[in-house]
Write a protein that holds these residues in place. Structure first.
Motif, mmCIF file in Angstrom:
data_model
loop_
_atom_site.group_PDB
_atom_site.id
_atom_site.type_symbol
_atom_site.label_atom_id
_atom_site.label_comp_id
_atom_site.label_asym_id
_atom_site.label_seq_id
_atom_site.Cartn_x
_atom_site.Cartn_y
_atom_site.Cartn_z
ATOM 1 N N PHE A 1 48.926 45.846 41.762
ATOM 2 C CA PHE A 1 47.815 46.410 41.001
ATOM 3 C C PHE A 1 46.756 47.033 41.894
ATOM 4 C CE2 PHE A 1 49.623 42.742 38.899
ATOM 5 C CZ PHE A 1 49.848 43.202 37.611
ATOM 6 N N ARG A 2 45.954 47.886 41.268
ATOM 7 C CA ARG A 2 44.686 48.359 41.806
ATOM 8 C C ARG A 2 43.649 47.857 40.801
ATOM 9 N NH1 ARG A 2 42.794 52.814 44.854
ATOM 10 N NH2 ARG A 2 44.913 53.628 45.022
ATOM 11 N N PHE A 3 42.547 47.291 41.301
ATOM 12 C CA PHE A 3 41.553 46.757 40.372
ATOM 13 C C PHE A 3 40.155 46.824 40.961
ATOM 14 C CE2 PHE A 3 42.382 43.218 43.094
ATOM 15 C CZ PHE A 3 41.267 42.398 43.045
ATOM 16 N N SER A 4 39.191 46.756 40.074
ATOM 17 C CA SER A 4 37.782 46.737 40.460
ATOM 18 C C SER A 4 37.285 45.302 40.436
ATOM 19 C CB SER A 4 36.954 47.590 39.498
ATOM 20 O OG SER A 4 35.583 47.456 39.829
ATOM 21 N N PRO A 5 37.022 44.707 41.593
ATOM 22 C CA PRO A 5 36.594 43.304 41.612
ATOM 23 C C PRO A 5 35.261 43.078 40.896
ATOM 24 C CG PRO A 5 36.375 44.262 43.795
ATOM 25 C CD PRO A 5 37.091 45.276 42.948
ATOM 26 N N HIS A 6 34.456 44.123 40.786
ATOM 27 C CA HIS A 6 33.165 43.987 40.102
ATOM 28 C C HIS A 6 33.309 43.963 38.586
ATOM 29 C CE1 HIS A 6 30.652 44.371 43.712
ATOM 30 N NE2 HIS A 6 31.612 45.180 44.146
ATOM 31 N N LEU A 7 34.500 44.296 38.076
ATOM 32 C CA LEU A 7 34.694 44.377 36.628
ATOM 33 C C LEU A 7 35.666 43.339 36.084
ATOM 34 C CD1 LEU A 7 34.872 48.272 36.235
ATOM 35 C CD2 LEU A 7 32.879 46.766 35.931
ATOM 36 N N VAL A 8 36.086 42.403 36.926
ATOM 37 C CA VAL A 8 37.023 41.365 36.471
ATOM 38 C C VAL A 8 36.425 39.985 36.729
ATOM 39 C CG1 VAL A 8 39.086 42.786 36.800
ATOM 40 C CG2 VAL A 8 38.274 41.355 38.677
ATOM 41 N N VAL B 1 36.972 33.019 47.735
ATOM 42 C CA VAL B 1 37.628 34.251 48.190
ATOM 43 C C VAL B 1 37.312 35.402 47.237
ATOM 44 C CG1 VAL B 1 39.839 35.373 48.676
ATOM 45 C CG2 VAL B 1 39.431 33.031 49.457
ATOM 46 N N GLU B 2 37.380 35.170 45.941
ATOM 47 C CA GLU B 2 37.076 36.238 44.986
ATOM 48 C C GLU B 2 35.633 36.711 45.121
ATOM 49 O OE1 GLU B 2 38.161 34.746 41.112
ATOM 50 O OE2 GLU B 2 40.310 35.061 41.475
ATOM 51 N N GLN B 3 34.690 35.789 45.250
ATOM 52 C CA GLN B 3 33.288 36.173 45.407
ATOM 53 C C GLN B 3 33.069 36.933 46.710
ATOM 54 O OE1 GLN B 3 31.120 32.482 44.987
ATOM 55 N NE2 GLN B 3 31.144 32.591 42.750
ATOM 56 N N ALA B 4 33.703 36.488 47.784
ATOM 57 C CA ALA B 4 33.536 37.146 49.084
ATOM 58 C C ALA B 4 34.140 38.554 49.065
ATOM 59 C CB ALA B 4 34.168 36.298 50.187
ATOM 60 N N LEU B 5 35.325 38.696 48.503
ATOM 61 C CA LEU B 5 35.923 40.035 48.414
ATOM 62 C C LEU B 5 35.047 40.961 47.576
ATOM 63 C CD1 LEU B 5 39.683 39.107 48.021
ATOM 64 C CD2 LEU B 5 38.724 40.547 49.836
ATOM 65 N N THR B 6 34.537 40.459 46.481
ATOM 66 C CA THR B 6 33.657 41.269 45.637
ATOM 67 C C THR B 6 32.416 41.699 46.408
ATOM 68 O OG1 THR B 6 34.451 40.144 43.649
ATOM 69 C CG2 THR B 6 32.362 41.330 43.464
ATOM 70 N N ALA B 7 31.840 40.787 47.182
ATOM 71 C CA ALA B 7 30.637 41.099 47.962
ATOM 72 C C ALA B 7 30.901 42.158 49.028
ATOM 73 C CB ALA B 7 30.094 39.832 48.611
ATOM 74 N N CYS B 8 32.155 42.273 49.469
ATOM 75 C CA CYS B 8 32.492 43.198 50.555
ATOM 76 C C CYS B 8 32.970 44.561 50.066
ATOM 77 C CB CYS B 8 33.562 42.564 51.446
ATOM 78 S SG CYS B 8 32.959 41.129 52.343
ATOM 79 N N VAL B 9 33.045 44.753 48.765
ATOM 80 C CA VAL B 9 33.544 46.002 48.204
ATOM 81 C C VAL B 9 32.423 46.659 47.402
ATOM 82 C CG1 VAL B 9 35.223 47.004 46.593
ATOM 83 C CG2 VAL B 9 35.898 45.124 48.067
ATOM 84 N N PRO B 10 32.080 47.907 47.715
ATOM 85 C CA PRO B 10 31.061 48.586 46.908
ATOM 86 C C PRO B 10 31.482 48.646 45.438
ATOM 87 C CG PRO B 10 31.541 49.848 48.901
ATOM 88 C CD PRO B 10 32.567 48.746 48.822
ATOM 89 N N PRO B 11 30.516 48.645 44.505
ATOM 90 C CA PRO B 11 30.838 48.594 43.078
ATOM 91 C C PRO B 11 31.807 49.676 42.592
ATOM 92 C CG PRO B 11 28.502 48.247 43.405
ATOM 93 C CD PRO B 11 29.083 48.606 44.749
#
Length: 172
Positions: free
Chosen positions: A93-100, A69-79
């Motif tokens: 929270f608000r967070f950047s999946p590419h930075l966590v 799920v974490e990898q898929a969400l990251t893949a679906c959100v621009p950096p």
């Protein structure tokens, strides 16, 4: 967004995000099965039961589910974009999946697995995300891009879905 990869939502934004979530998803929290699912599941959604994880003493399938799920969400959100991580009636929270995630980085806030409360990940436009229901023991993913990336792997971890687009699967 600050330069921090994870920030707690300020009170006003917290209220705005939750108010919008309640309205757009017709959120009805509750422990009574007659009120489930607790959201109006979007047209592009798939919901799986988490009950198969009860027989996962080493948490291998749970760890794999979280990773998928974490990898898929990251893949679906621009950096440059962020996600909301909402924990019902708690800090969100608000967070950047590419930075966590990963070595030397902050962990993802919350988990797709609803460990005692509703856990929700949402894109800023509310079109993509996950909804973990702790009492139904279910996980709903929504947004076609997310489903395209994650569904097959999650089927392999949890088994066949219990609902698609809010409806039980058709019997052959």
């Amino acid at each position: 967004m600050t330069n921090e990869p994870v920030v707690q939502l300020p009170e006003a934004e917290y209220r705005d995000v939750w108010d919008r979530f309640y309205a757009e998803f017709a959120f009805r929290p509750g422990m009574n099965p007659a009120t489930w699912p607790a959201i109006k599941e979007p047209v592009n959604s798939v919901t799986w039961s988490l009950s198969s994880l009860d027989d996962d003493p080493a948490y291998e399938r749970l760890d794999r589910l979280v990773e998928v799920v974490e990898q898929a969400l990251t893949a679906c959100v621009p950096p440059q974009d962020t996600l909301f991580a909402l924990d019902w009636q708690h800090v969100s929270f608000r967070f950047s999946p590419h930075l966590v995630g990963g070595s030397g980085r902050e962990r993802w806030p919350l988990s797709p697995y609803p460990d005692g409360d509703y856990y929700i990940y949402l894109s800023e436009d509310f079109l993509t995300g996950s909804f973990g229901h702790p009492w139904e023991q279910s996980l709903c993913l929504f947004g076609q891009d997310l489903l395209d990336v994650a569904s097959t792997n999650i089927d392999g971890i949890l088994g066949p879905p219990v609902r698609r687009s809010g409806l039980p699967p058709r019997r052959a």
